[in-house]
Design an enzyme around this catalytic site. Structure first.
Site, PDB file in Angstrom:
ATOM      1  N   SER A 171       1.194  -1.029   0.205  1.00 34.96           N
ATOM      2  CA  SER A 171       0.127   0.070  -0.706  1.00 34.96           C
ATOM      3  C   SER A 171       0.544   1.659  -0.311  1.00 34.96           C
ATOM      4  O   SER A 171       1.460   1.169  -0.721  1.00 34.96           O
ATOM      5  CB  SER A 171      -0.755  -0.114   0.966  1.00 34.96           C
ATOM      6  OG  SER A 171      -1.749   0.728   0.997  1.00 34.96           O
ATOM      7  N   THR A 172       1.077   2.144   0.925  1.00 31.53           N
ATOM      8  CA  THR A 172       1.446   3.243   1.235  1.00 31.53           C
ATOM      9  C   THR A 172       3.435   3.108   0.794  1.00 31.53           C
ATOM     10  O   THR A 172       3.897   2.073   1.653  1.00 31.53           O
ATOM     11  CB  THR A 172       0.495   4.140   2.129  1.00 31.53           C
ATOM     12  OG1 THR A 172       0.099   4.233   2.602  1.00 31.53           O
ATOM     13  CG2 THR A 172       1.734   5.223   2.387  1.00 31.53           C
ATOM     14  N   HIS A 197      -3.037  -0.984  -3.912  1.00 30.77           N
ATOM     15  CA  HIS A 197      -3.772  -0.089  -3.299  1.00 30.77           C
ATOM     16  C   HIS A 197      -2.988   1.386  -4.276  1.00 30.77           C
ATOM     17  O   HIS A 197      -2.335   1.903  -4.239  1.00 30.77           O
ATOM     18  CB  HIS A 197      -4.035   0.437  -2.182  1.00 30.77           C
ATOM     19  CG  HIS A 197      -4.032  -0.755  -1.102  1.00 30.77           C
ATOM     20  ND1 HIS A 197      -4.070  -0.999   0.279  1.00 30.77           N
ATOM     21  CD2 HIS A 197      -4.348  -2.050  -1.663  1.00 30.77           C
ATOM     22  CE1 HIS A 197      -4.207  -1.658   0.894  1.00 30.77           C
ATOM     23  NE2 HIS A 197      -5.185  -2.060  -0.131  1.00 30.77           N
ATOM     24  N   MET A 290      -0.524   1.063   5.423  1.00 32.93           N
ATOM     25  CA  MET A 290      -0.996   1.894   6.610  1.00 32.93           C
ATOM     26  C   MET A 290      -1.744   0.554   6.775  1.00 32.93           C
ATOM     27  O   MET A 290      -2.672  -0.070   5.728  1.00 32.93           O
ATOM     28  CB  MET A 290      -1.602   2.944   6.444  1.00 32.93           C
ATOM     29  CG  MET A 290      -2.531   3.605   7.945  1.00 32.93           C
ATOM     30  SD  MET A 290      -1.340   3.169   9.597  1.00 32.93           S
ATOM     31  CE  MET A 290      -0.789   4.946   9.465  1.00 32.93           C
ATOM     32  N   ASP A 293      -4.595  -4.893   6.461  1.00 33.64           N
ATOM     33  CA  ASP A 293      -4.684  -5.644   4.608  1.00 33.64           C
ATOM     34  C   ASP A 293      -4.018  -6.411   4.596  1.00 33.64           C
ATOM     35  O   ASP A 293      -2.653  -6.060   3.806  1.00 33.64           O
ATOM     36  CB  ASP A 293      -5.132  -4.796   3.400  1.00 33.64           C
ATOM     37  CG  ASP A 293      -6.312  -5.534   2.413  1.00 33.64           C
ATOM     38  OD1 ASP A 293      -6.699  -6.297   2.812  1.00 33.64           O
ATOM     39  OD2 ASP A 293      -5.731  -4.960   1.348  1.00 33.64           O
TER      40      ASP A 293
END
Length: 352
Positions: A171-172, A197, A290, A293
């Site tokens: 993700s991030t 994401h 973050m 997931d």
């Protein structure tokens, strides 16, 4: 990095007055965010960052004079403030991420509502306030910059590798972290499935970028694609990607569905489908991001016999997803972003 319960101080940078007002007014009611100022260009932004000391900066990529990318290259090495890009559907956003931006959101342009844009921006600001921004930025990636592992087809057990499936979730900070892994891997790597994401419209551009910079073929997944060696498939934004078994073959399902663990696509959805469906050898990799997931799905994979790798804290932009996965026992081994490819290759050399 923000470490207390004070409001997150945000500077909004955009040459458009309409965009500045939209973002400023949209964030005004958020209980955790305080807009402390606005700037009309990169020069204005530099002086106001020095004066206002914001926790997070939102910045347009395309601005007159010094654009967002050049600003990041010039300013971040000495002033490591988390920057969230606010961009239209533009390939240059990935150059800005390579220059040190933490994350990005897509400007409302008919593909999404203003309300969903502002919600996404607020959530990314909260995440960015916890992000680790390095004082040195990576050079723009180019083919051949990283040492690439040699082809693995000559290892004497190609049949095992032909039926191996690798899942990766991030993700991030994950756009560049995933590139760091993939650009070190050979062209004949076992089939890979990747959930990153990302806003709608950007996953195809991201896949095309990886395809240019990496040895294997990389493309955005299409429902029904067969998984095979030398191919990495990126989950399309806003669809859930799962593995489907068809006899001795495996394909992917990319379909609409509810958000899982707050995301669509969700790493948990991919990993859980691998754990329940894949009967051959499999590997799971969870990287910077973050939240949680992918953590429970990775645990399912490990319980089903998978070899699992988690990115370590030191190399993560946000040590959230890999941290949760490690804490619940889902991770076989932790490694830095730069070493994950070597750990994976060492494991594949012993796969039976």
């Amino acid at each position: 990095m923000l470490t207390n319960n004070n409001p997150i101080r945000v500077l909004v940078v955009d040459d458009s007055m309409v965009a500045r007002n939209l973002i400023t007014q949209g964030l005004a009611s958020h209980p955790r965010i305080q807009v402390v100022g606005t700037a009309i260009n990169a020069v204005d932004a530099k002086s106001k960052i020095d004066r206002l000391s914001p926790d997070v900066v939102t910045m347009d990529v395309e601005m007159p004079g010094v654009n967002g990318i050049e600003f990041l290259k010039q300013y971040l090495p000495t002033h490591p403030v988390p920057v969230i890009l606010v961009s239209s559907l533009n390939l240059r956003v990935f150059d800005a991420l390579a220059a040190g931006a933490v994350d990005f959101v897509r400007k409302p342009d008919g593909a999404e509502s203003t309300a969903s844009f502002l919600h996404a921006l607020a959530q990314k600001i909260i995440v960015a306030s916890c992000a680790k921004v390095p004082r040195t930025t990576r050079p723009a990636p180019a083919a051949g910059m990283a040492a690439v592992h040699p082809p693995i087809g000559s290892l004497g057990h190609s049949l095992a590798l032909d039926s191996t499936i690798i899942g990766l979730g991030a993700s991030t900070g994950g756009t560049e972290a995933t590139l760091e892994v993939l650009k070190r891997l050979p062209a004949d790597i076992p089939g890979m499935l990747i959930v990153q994401h990302m806003p709608v419209g950007f996953t195809k551009m991201y896949a095309d970028r990886l395809n240019r910079l990496c040895q294997m073929e990389v493309r955005e997944a299409v429902n029904g694609d067969e998984i095979h060696r030398g191919l990495a498939l990126i989950a399309p934004a806003d669809l859930q990607m799962r593995v489907v078994r068809m006899g001795s073959r495996y394909t992917v399902s990319c379909m609409p569905g509810e958000k899982v663990s707050g995301h669509r696509p969700s790493v948990d959805v991919l990993f859980s489908s691998m754990a329940s469906t894949v009967k051959c050898h499999m590997v799971g990799i969870i990287m910077t991001g973050m939240g949680r997931d992918g953590a429970s799905g990775l645990l399912e994979m490990r319980k089903a016999g998978a070899y699992t790798i988690g990115q370590d804290k030191e190399s993560c932009v946000v040590y959230g997803m890999p941290c949760v996965a490690h804490e619940i026992g889902a991770v076989t081994i932790q490694a830095s972003c730069e070493n994950i490819a070597s750990v994976l290759m060492t494991h594949l050399k012993t796969a039976k």
